[in-house]
Each structure stands twice: as C-alpha cells, then as structure tokens.
Design a protein around this motif. Sequence first.
Motif, PDB file in Angstrom:
ATOM      1  N   CYS A  52       1.033  -0.796   0.134  1.00  0.00           N
ATOM      2  CA  CYS A  52      -0.157   0.015  -0.251  1.00  0.00           C
ATOM      3  C   CYS A  52       1.052   1.309  -0.004  1.00  0.00           C
ATOM      4  O   CYS A  52       0.177   2.471  -0.502  1.00  0.00           O
ATOM      5  N   GLY A  53       1.934   0.847   0.475  1.00  0.00           N
ATOM      6  CA  GLY A  53       2.765   2.238  -0.025  1.00  0.00           C
ATOM      7  C   GLY A  53       3.377   2.888   1.455  1.00  0.00           C
ATOM      8  O   GLY A  53       3.531   4.014   1.809  1.00  0.00           O
ATOM      9  N   ALA A  54       2.226   2.677   2.363  1.00  0.00           N
ATOM     10  CA  ALA A  54       2.107   3.173   3.936  1.00  0.00           C
ATOM     11  C   ALA A  54       3.804   3.004   4.812  1.00  0.00           C
ATOM     12  O   ALA A  54       4.127   1.956   4.611  1.00  0.00           O
ATOM     13  N   GLU A  55       4.368   4.534   5.412  1.00  0.00           N
ATOM     14  CA  GLU A  55       5.406   3.972   5.995  1.00  0.00           C
ATOM     15  C   GLU A  55       5.194   3.205   7.024  1.00  0.00           C
ATOM     16  O   GLU A  55       4.053   3.380   8.119  1.00  0.00           O
ATOM     17  N   VAL A  56       5.838   2.192   7.398  1.00  0.00           N
ATOM     18  CA  VAL A  56       5.667   1.536   9.182  1.00  0.00           C
ATOM     19  C   VAL A  56       6.663   2.222   9.578  1.00  0.00           C
ATOM     20  O   VAL A  56       7.997   1.748   9.695  1.00  0.00           O
ATOM     21  N   VAL A  57       6.332   2.676  11.353  1.00  0.00           N
ATOM     22  CA  VAL A  57       7.646   3.416  11.963  1.00  0.00           C
ATOM     23  C   VAL A  57       7.718   1.934  13.235  1.00  0.00           C
ATOM     24  O   VAL A  57       6.711   2.135  13.903  1.00  0.00           O
ATOM     25  N   THR A  58       8.809   1.186  13.706  1.00  0.00           N
ATOM     26  CA  THR A  58       8.465   0.524  14.803  1.00  0.00           C
ATOM     27  C   THR A  58       9.551   1.001  15.567  1.00  0.00           C
ATOM     28  O   THR A  58      10.986   0.458  15.388  1.00  0.00           O
ATOM     29  N   PRO A  59       9.572   1.372  15.979  1.00  0.00           N
ATOM     30  CA  PRO A  59      10.684   2.067  17.495  1.00  0.00           C
ATOM     31  C   PRO A  59      11.327   1.010  18.386  1.00  0.00           C
ATOM     32  O   PRO A  59      10.621   0.365  18.653  1.00  0.00           O
ATOM     33  N   LEU A  60      12.160   1.057  18.476  1.00  0.00           N
ATOM     34  CA  LEU A  60      13.188  -0.219  19.868  1.00  0.00           C
ATOM     35  C   LEU A  60      13.682   0.639  21.255  1.00  0.00           C
ATOM     36  O   LEU A  60      14.174   1.124  20.850  1.00  0.00           O
ATOM     37  N   THR A  61      12.361   0.000  21.107  1.00  0.00           N
ATOM     38  CA  THR A  61      12.849   0.701  22.717  1.00  0.00           C
ATOM     39  C   THR A  61      12.395  -0.801  24.034  1.00  0.00           C
ATOM     40  O   THR A  61      11.929  -1.813  23.210  1.00  0.00           O
ATOM     41  N   PRO A  62      12.347  -0.540  25.086  1.00  0.00           N
ATOM     42  CA  PRO A  62      12.377  -1.634  25.921  1.00  0.00           C
ATOM     43  C   PRO A  62      10.977  -2.548  25.594  1.00  0.00           C
ATOM     44  O   PRO A  62      10.449  -2.956  25.842  1.00  0.00           O
ATOM     45  N   THR A  63       9.843  -1.483  25.087  1.00  0.00           N
ATOM     46  CA  THR A  63       9.224  -1.701  25.916  1.00  0.00           C
ATOM     47  C   THR A  63       8.190  -1.846  23.978  1.00  0.00           C
ATOM     48  O   THR A  63       6.823  -2.228  24.173  1.00  0.00           O
ATOM     49  N   ASP A  64       8.873  -1.395  23.474  1.00  0.00           N
ATOM     50  CA  ASP A  64       8.098  -1.236  22.016  1.00  0.00           C
ATOM     51  C   ASP A  64       8.779  -2.940  21.105  1.00  0.00           C
ATOM     52  O   ASP A  64       8.430  -3.861  21.549  1.00  0.00           O
ATOM     53  N   TRP A  65       9.689  -2.767  20.179  1.00  0.00           N
ATOM     54  CA  TRP A  65      10.158  -3.861  19.531  1.00  0.00           C
ATOM     55  C   TRP A  65      11.403  -3.922  20.239  1.00  0.00           C
ATOM     56  O   TRP A  65      12.734  -2.951  19.965  1.00  0.00           O
ATOM     57  N   HIS A  66      11.960  -5.341  19.192  1.00  0.00           N
ATOM     58  CA  HIS A  66      13.076  -5.714  19.632  1.00  0.00           C
ATOM     59  C   HIS A  66      13.578  -6.536  18.349  1.00  0.00           C
ATOM     60  O   HIS A  66      13.063  -6.635  17.088  1.00  0.00           O
ATOM     61  N   LEU A  67      14.705  -5.510  17.844  1.00  0.00           N
ATOM     62  CA  LEU A  67      15.460  -6.076  16.584  1.00  0.00           C
ATOM     63  C   LEU A  67      16.795  -7.103  17.573  1.00  0.00           C
ATOM     64  O   LEU A  67      17.730  -6.940  18.417  1.00  0.00           O
ATOM     65  N   SER A  68      16.616  -8.136  16.001  1.00  0.00           N
ATOM     66  CA  SER A  68      17.672  -9.335  16.279  1.00  0.00           C
ATOM     67  C   SER A  68      19.060  -9.241  14.834  1.00  0.00           C
ATOM     68  O   SER A  68      17.932  -9.232  14.331  1.00  0.00           O
ATOM     69  N   TYR A  69      20.233  -9.051  15.179  1.00  0.00           N
ATOM     70  CA  TYR A  69      21.184  -9.302  13.875  1.00  0.00           C
ATOM     71  C   TYR A  69      21.850  -9.808  13.657  1.00  0.00           C
ATOM     72  O   TYR A  69      22.630  -9.446  14.941  1.00  0.00           O
ATOM     73  N   ASP A  70      22.112 -11.087  13.108  1.00  0.00           N
ATOM     74  CA  ASP A  70      23.551 -11.856  13.337  1.00  0.00           C
ATOM     75  C   ASP A  70      24.638 -11.812  11.674  1.00  0.00           C
ATOM     76  O   ASP A  70      25.164 -12.880  12.052  1.00  0.00           O
ATOM     77  N   GLY A  71      24.042 -10.248  11.874  1.00  0.00           N
ATOM     78  CA  GLY A  71      25.468 -10.055  10.746  1.00  0.00           C
ATOM     79  C   GLY A  71      25.268 -10.548   9.477  1.00  0.00           C
ATOM     80  O   GLY A  71      25.540 -10.373   7.990  1.00  0.00           O
ATOM     81  N   GLU A  72      23.934 -11.320   8.970  1.00  0.00           N
ATOM     82  CA  GLU A  72      23.002 -11.868   7.566  1.00  0.00           C
ATOM     83  C   GLU A  72      21.630 -11.036   7.493  1.00  0.00           C
ATOM     84  O   GLU A  72      21.249 -10.127   6.756  1.00  0.00           O
ATOM     85  N   ALA A  73      21.346 -11.987   8.459  1.00  0.00           N
ATOM     86  CA  ALA A  73      19.578 -11.022   8.621  1.00  0.00           C
ATOM     87  C   ALA A  73      19.448 -10.445  10.071  1.00  0.00           C
ATOM     88  O   ALA A  73      19.876 -10.879  10.629  1.00  0.00           O
ATOM     89  N   ILE A  74      18.007 -10.146   9.163  1.00  0.00           N
ATOM     90  CA  ILE A  74      17.095  -9.269  10.527  1.00  0.00           C
ATOM     91  C   ILE A  74      16.036  -9.805  11.204  1.00  0.00           C
ATOM     92  O   ILE A  74      15.040 -10.120   9.908  1.00  0.00           O
ATOM     93  N   SER A  75      15.230  -9.817  12.164  1.00  0.00           N
ATOM     94  CA  SER A  75      14.234 -10.670  13.025  1.00  0.00           C
ATOM     95  C   SER A  75      13.890  -9.004  13.857  1.00  0.00           C
ATOM     96  O   SER A  75      14.391  -8.352  14.382  1.00  0.00           O
TER      97      SER A  75
END
Length: 155
Positions: free
Chosen positions: A41-64
Amino acid sequence: MIRFHSLEPRFVVAVPQALEPGVLYVSMEYGTVVHSCCCGCGAEVVTPLTPTDWHLSYDGEAISLRPSVGNWNLPCRSHYVISRNQVIESGSWSQERVEAEQRRDRRAKAAYYQSMNTGGAESSQGQIAASPPRVAAPDQQSWLRRLWRDWSKLW
C-alpha cells in the motif's frame, strides 16, 4: 495480502524521505526501524526500538523484528512477522483483540517506566513480562573483524 515476502536490511543514520519498497531501514542512532508496508500500500511503517516496543536481532546477515507488525491504524490492516529478512503473513485481528493488546501495551509501558523512576525494573518484572526485551544492537566488532579479514585477504 502480503506483496513483499522478503526485506533487504539497510543500516542508515537517518531514514530517507522516499522509502524503497522491500527495504528495511534500521537506524541505531535513532533507535528505529522503518519500512514501506509489506502489503504494497506504500504506507510508512515505523517500529521504535525501546524496551517496551520492538526488539531487533541481527546476526550479521539477517534481521528479525519482534513482536509482529500490526498495521491496525492503516486502511490495509496488514499483520506480519519479520524473521530473518522474510515476511511471514499473520492472521487478521478483531478490533476487540487490537484494543485489548493496546491496553496491555499501555500497562506494560507504564509499569516499566514507573519502575525506572523507583529504582529498577525488578519491582515490576512480573507486570512487564509480556513486553519485548531490550534492543540488541548489531555486533559491530565481529562485523569489523569480518571486514578486516576479508579485506586483508586481498593483499
């Protein structure tokens, strides 16, 4: 329906004004992840990285990114999980379920930030157990080691 089934992670300082579809922009400096909605749809999706919002993991190749991305305020109402650069469509939620999760989220944030004002997260640990863990930054040292190793092979 999901149109983009994979995302290319791109680490940036600042997110560009025009988002490329299929790109997951990660700004550690601003603690945020931004992408164009995976339904197309083209909408901008913002996911803040905070202790109470989203958690990002990165292993050098891929992101979850956890928890799932529920675009409940967008007309598309798309819902998906980003796991190892792959977009996995999730089921639709009823308005009642969305509202219940929003209430839980507000309670978890209030408990977390209250605990920060009163001496630590230990006092409210049980209340925020359902909240995502703290942000895990990419391991730059191992990334630099790999870069140096690969670069030194050229000489």
